[in-house]
Design an enzyme around this catalytic site. Structure first.
Site, PDB file in Angstrom:
ATOM      1  CE1 TYR A 151     -27.993 -32.117 -33.756  1.00  0.00           C
ATOM      2  CE2 TYR A 151     -28.988 -33.322 -31.934  1.00  0.00           C
ATOM      3  CZ  TYR A 151     -27.870 -32.841 -32.573  1.00  0.00           C
ATOM      4  OH  TYR A 151     -26.616 -33.064 -32.047  1.00  0.00           O
ATOM      5  CB  VAL A 194     -24.222 -27.221 -18.437  1.00  0.00           C
ATOM      6  CG1 VAL A 194     -22.970 -26.674 -17.748  1.00  0.00           C
ATOM      7  CG2 VAL A 194     -24.456 -28.659 -17.999  1.00  0.00           C
ATOM      8  CG  ASP A 279     -37.019 -32.060 -22.148  1.00  0.00           C
ATOM      9  OD1 ASP A 279     -36.038 -31.736 -22.827  1.00  0.00           O
ATOM     10  OD2 ASP A 279     -36.997 -32.154 -20.911  1.00  0.00           O
ATOM     11  CD  GLN A 282     -35.376 -42.869 -16.751  1.00  0.00           C
ATOM     12  OE1 GLN A 282     -35.827 -43.687 -17.537  1.00  0.00           O
ATOM     13  NE2 GLN A 282     -34.988 -43.205 -15.533  1.00  0.00           N
TER      14      GLN A 282
END
Length: 318
Positions: A151, A194, A279, A282
């Site tokens: 990606y 989310v 991952d 920030q």
């Protein structure tokens, strides 16, 4: 809104049945455009476009952008690509092809018909950033061979192609770098934080926080992001970007989890799991360019956006 040919502006949206694409299609229809939406339904869904199915200025075509598309349009928004780790890691070779070959095909179409084209790039091109917040001038800190590289590197190569087409063929391009965006129609199983937290909270399941939850993200509500995209397309042709679009309000993952629990009234407990490889610790956009060049900044606070998103998931999980 009409073009020099005396009819509505005809706009192509690739990936238009996805989360972001469906909201963009609705906005363009509201503005009086004719919209041609193409999607291969790998992560998009016809149900995201229910409001538009019978609209006289809306057309939906099943198509994979890794194959050429021969249509006549006035503008192009290139959003086609799975955008969550769960989906883009499912078939990483296809993810890279969608970003790179898809960009080549859409740029070729834009060149043939003389249409300006906007590329939905991503904050992931910054990788795990060593500069905070991230300005557009930052070149990034990206692993070229990790599980997220299909990606990250695919989107970076697409940006290269866009700017080479601009320099070599004088093509009118716009490149946006999208930071974490959320809202109704997110895929419930896309692995994004989310949607993950909201679905887990509504089901009363444990809420999964990776690491200690100290990593930070900035969350932009989808309506704000679409505003920025449309404003950017309407700017002068020489404003190419890249431009960061996102909400500079920064929250830790743990803060997000606690807010979701509070807003859903859930009895879910937070559980911690190991951090995934690469991952980012920030992620926060520097949006000074968007403010200066587009007169754009987000207006919907996190709590309000979460309430709207929770209401959507509560209804769709019934």
């Amino acid at each position: 809104m009409s073009t020099h040919r005396g009819y509505s502006k005809r706009v192509l949206v690739t990936g238009g049945a996805g989360f972001l694409g469906s909201h963009l299609c609705e906005r363009l229809i509201e503005q009086g455009c004719e919209v041609l939406c193409v999607d291969n339904y790998f992560t998009g869904a016809r149900s995201n476009l229910l409001k538009l199915h019978n609209h006289p200025r809306f057309e939906l075509v099943r198509h994979d952008v890794t194959f050429p598309l021969y249509v006549e349009v006035d503008e192009i928004y290139n959003l086609a690509c799975p955008a969550s780790p769960v989906h883009y890691q499912h078939d990483p070779v296809q993810t890279t092809k969608t970003s790179v070959i898809g960009a080549i095909n859409m740029l070729g179409l834009a060149k043939r018909v003389g249409a300006p084209i906007l590329q939905a790039s991503t904050s992931e091109i910054y990788g795990d950033p060593t500069i905070h917040p991230q300005p557009e001038e930052y070149w990034g800190n990206v692993n070229t061979i990790g599980p997220r590289s299909c990606y990250d590197e695919g989107k970076r190569c697409a940006e290269t192609l866009f700017f080479d087409y601009n320099r070599q063929h004088k093509l009118k391009i716009k490149v946006i770098r999208i930071f974490n965006t959320y809202g109704p129609r997110m895929h419930p199983n896309d692995g994004r934080v989310v949607s993950n937290f909201i679905v887990q909270a509504l089901k009363g399941e444990p809420i999964t926080v990776f690491g200690e939850g100290n990593q930070t993200r900035s969350f932009c509500y989808v309506d704000d992001l679409v505003d920025g995209m449309v404003k950017f397309m309407a700017t002068a042709p020489d404003v190419t970007g890249p431009i960061n679009l996102g909400n500079p309000g920064e929250f830790t993952i743990l803060e997000l989890a606690e807010q979701v629990i509070r807003l859903t009234g859930s009895s879910s407990k937070i559980v911690h799991k190991p951090l995934p490889k690469d991952d980012p610790k920030q992620r926060q956009p520097d949006i000074a360019k968007a403010k200066a060049l587009l007169d754009w900044e987000p207006t919907i606070p996190l709590e309000e956006g979460l309430r709207r998103t929770i209401a959507y998931f509560a209804d769709s999980l019934k």
